[in-house]
Motif scaffolding. Structure first.
Motif, PDB file in Angstrom:
ATOM      1  N   SER A 147       0.712  -1.360   0.116  1.00 30.76           N
ATOM      2  CA  SER A 147      -0.464   0.165   0.041  1.00 30.76           C
ATOM      3  C   SER A 147       1.426   1.300   0.309  1.00 30.76           C
ATOM      4  CB  SER A 147      -0.417   0.068   0.928  1.00 30.76           C
ATOM      5  OG  SER A 147      -1.796  -1.290   0.881  1.00 30.76           O
ATOM      6  N   ALA A 148       2.056   1.088   0.865  1.00 32.73           N
ATOM      7  CA  ALA A 148       2.823   2.705   0.420  1.00 32.73           C
ATOM      8  C   ALA A 148       3.345   2.577  -0.943  1.00 32.73           C
ATOM      9  CB  ALA A 148       4.247   1.980   2.040  1.00 32.73           C
ATOM     10  N   ALA A 149       4.002   1.792  -1.069  1.00 32.64           N
ATOM     11  CA  ALA A 149       4.532   1.530  -2.136  1.00 32.64           C
ATOM     12  C   ALA A 149       3.871   1.788  -3.063  1.00 32.64           C
ATOM     13  CB  ALA A 149       4.968   0.145  -2.797  1.00 32.64           C
ATOM     14  N   VAL A 150       2.449   1.956  -3.847  1.00 30.67           N
ATOM     15  CA  VAL A 150       1.373   2.364  -4.270  1.00 30.67           C
ATOM     16  C   VAL A 150       0.970   4.301  -4.006  1.00 30.67           C
ATOM     17  CG1 VAL A 150      -0.690   2.294  -5.632  1.00 30.67           C
ATOM     18  CG2 VAL A 150      -0.391   0.152  -4.846  1.00 30.67           C
ATOM     19  N   GLY A 151       0.786   4.499  -2.931  1.00 34.17           N
ATOM     20  CA  GLY A 151       0.535   5.347  -2.704  1.00 34.17           C
ATOM     21  C   GLY A 151       1.600   6.908  -2.675  1.00 34.17           C
ATOM     22  N   ALA A 152       4.008   5.964  -2.361  1.00 35.17           N
ATOM     23  CA  ALA A 152       4.680   6.334  -3.445  1.00 35.17           C
ATOM     24  C   ALA A 152       4.366   6.928  -5.214  1.00 35.17           C
ATOM     25  CB  ALA A 152       5.848   6.096  -2.697  1.00 35.17           C
ATOM     26  N   GLY A 153       3.715   5.506  -5.830  1.00 37.65           N
ATOM     27  CA  GLY A 153       3.980   5.409  -6.835  1.00 37.65           C
ATOM     28  C   GLY A 153       3.046   6.685  -7.302  1.00 37.65           C
ATOM     29  N   LEU A 154       1.781   6.563  -6.754  1.00 38.55           N
ATOM     30  CA  LEU A 154       0.513   7.897  -6.988  1.00 38.55           C
ATOM     31  C   LEU A 154       1.401   8.988  -6.815  1.00 38.55           C
ATOM     32  CD1 LEU A 154      -2.714   6.490  -5.756  1.00 38.55           C
ATOM     33  CD2 LEU A 154      -1.887   6.474  -8.412  1.00 38.55           C
ATOM     34  N   VAL A 155       2.387  10.206  -5.620  1.00 39.90           N
ATOM     35  CA  VAL A 155       2.939  10.879  -5.452  1.00 39.90           C
ATOM     36  C   VAL A 155       3.545  11.015  -6.452  1.00 39.90           C
ATOM     37  CG1 VAL A 155       4.152  12.046  -3.716  1.00 39.90           C
ATOM     38  CG2 VAL A 155       2.535  11.175  -2.693  1.00 39.90           C
ATOM     39  N   TRP A 156       4.438  10.556  -7.352  1.00 36.62           N
ATOM     40  CA  TRP A 156       5.684  10.888  -7.864  1.00 36.62           C
ATOM     41  C   TRP A 156       4.543  10.503  -9.130  1.00 36.62           C
ATOM     42  CZ3 TRP A 156       9.930  12.455  -9.383  1.00 36.62           C
ATOM     43  CH2 TRP A 156      10.179  12.189 -10.653  1.00 36.62           C
ATOM     44  N   ALA A 158       2.203  12.129  -9.919  1.00 30.12           N
ATOM     45  CA  ALA A 158       1.279  13.715  -9.515  1.00 30.12           C
ATOM     46  C   ALA A 158       2.824  15.159  -9.618  1.00 30.12           C
ATOM     47  CB  ALA A 158       0.824  14.150  -8.535  1.00 30.12           C
ATOM     48  N   VAL A 159       3.919  14.129  -9.436  1.00 26.28           N
ATOM     49  CA  VAL A 159       4.662  15.532  -9.986  1.00 26.28           C
ATOM     50  C   VAL A 159       5.520  14.616 -10.641  1.00 26.28           C
ATOM     51  CG1 VAL A 159       7.093  15.647  -8.531  1.00 26.28           C
ATOM     52  CG2 VAL A 159       5.104  15.210  -6.848  1.00 26.28           C
ATOM     53  N   SER A 160       5.628  13.708 -11.505  1.00 31.59           N
ATOM     54  CA  SER A 160       6.432  14.033 -12.525  1.00 31.59           C
ATOM     55  C   SER A 160       5.276  14.285 -13.395  1.00 31.59           C
ATOM     56  CB  SER A 160       7.321  12.739 -12.870  1.00 31.59           C
ATOM     57  OG  SER A 160       6.018  11.736 -13.397  1.00 31.59           O
ATOM     58  N   ASN A 161       4.410  14.252 -13.807  1.00 31.02           N
ATOM     59  CA  ASN A 161       3.015  14.636 -15.206  1.00 31.02           C
ATOM     60  C   ASN A 161       3.077  13.220 -15.312  1.00 31.02           C
ATOM     61  OD1 ASN A 161       0.759  15.532 -15.804  1.00 31.02           O
ATOM     62  ND2 ASN A 161       1.941  17.019 -17.228  1.00 31.02           N
ATOM     63  N   SER A 162       3.334  12.457 -15.158  1.00 31.15           N
ATOM     64  CA  SER A 162       3.062  10.154 -15.697  1.00 31.15           C
ATOM     65  C   SER A 162       2.998   9.514 -15.004  1.00 31.15           C
ATOM     66  CB  SER A 162       5.770  10.596 -16.584  1.00 31.15           C
ATOM     67  OG  SER A 162       6.191   9.871 -14.937  1.00 31.15           O
ATOM     68  N   CYS A 163       2.412   8.845 -15.395  1.00 34.38           N
ATOM     69  CA  CYS A 163       1.851   7.729 -15.229  1.00 34.38           C
ATOM     70  C   CYS A 163       2.396   6.499 -15.705  1.00 34.38           C
ATOM     71  CB  CYS A 163       0.206   7.768 -15.161  1.00 34.38           C
ATOM     72  SG  CYS A 163      -0.183   6.621 -13.616  1.00 34.38           S
TER      73      CYS A 163
END
Length: 200
Positions: A147-156, A158-163
């Motif tokens: 769950s923490a890894a997914v949360g970190a991925g979602l933050v990144w 948003a910051v990088s404007n990529s997915c």
């Protein structure tokens, strides 16, 4: 005092201009599968990944102007920025993307139906967070780090404007288009000249 340049065209305005037979080049930068699912009638599909690798080649085709479209506007803005970086300043983006255009009553073409990428990412991320939470209670506490890894991925994201999740999901079998365009075919299908696109 000068007004800042307008970089977005409203869906209702595009609908009206196309209805009046204005020669507007509409470039859809979503994946071929997304384009196949639903797209603005008359639009050309130039996936963002292809445009990013061959920006100068496409800039020459869009010299008279183009409206860039994606699902919501984020990828279209990335495409606009890439084209501007090679000197092309005659493109604009469609505010709200394909969804907003359809809601405004614009004419769209529908093909094989599949969930849009945004919805798939929400399902994937939500499922992984839920699995991490349940796994930490049932299997082992360290599973909760999922769950923490997914949360970190979602933050990144948003910051990088990529997915990254969207990139991975785009390769899934259900996201494959019936025809994957080549660079040569894509360039060949786009007219060399159109009427200029201005936003007022």
């Amino acid at each position: 005092m000068t007004n800042p340049a307008i970089t977005a065209l409203q869906p209702a305005d595009l609908k009206e201009r196309l209805a009046n037979d204005e020669k507007i080049m509409v470039i859809d930068v979503r994946t071929p599968a997304e384009f196949e699912t639903v797209h603005i009638k008359g639009a050309y599909n130039v996936p963002l990944s292809m445009l990013s690798e061959h920006t100068k080649e496409f800039a020459g085709r869009f010299a008279d102007g183009a409206v860039l479209v994606c699902q919501s506007g984020a990828r279209a803005e990335q495409a606009r920025e890439r084209l501007a970086a090679v000197g092309l300043e005659t493109t604009t983006i469609l505010a709200g993307g394909t969804d907003a255009y359809e809601k405004a009553g614009g004419d769209v073409v529908r093909g094989n139906q599949r969930w849009d990428m945004n919805r798939q990412v929400r399902m994937g991320a939500g499922s992984l967070v839920l699995a991490g939470f349940v796994g930490s209670r049932v299997v082992s506490r360290p599973v909760g780090f999922l769950s923490a890894a997914v949360g970190a991925g979602l933050v990144w994201s948003a910051v990088s404007n990529s997915c990254m999740m969207a990139t991975v999901l785009s390769k899934a079998p259900w996201n494959k288009a019936s025809v994957n365009p080549t660079l040569e075919a894509t360039v060949r299908n786009i007219p060399t000249a159109t009427g200029s696109v201005t936003v007022s």
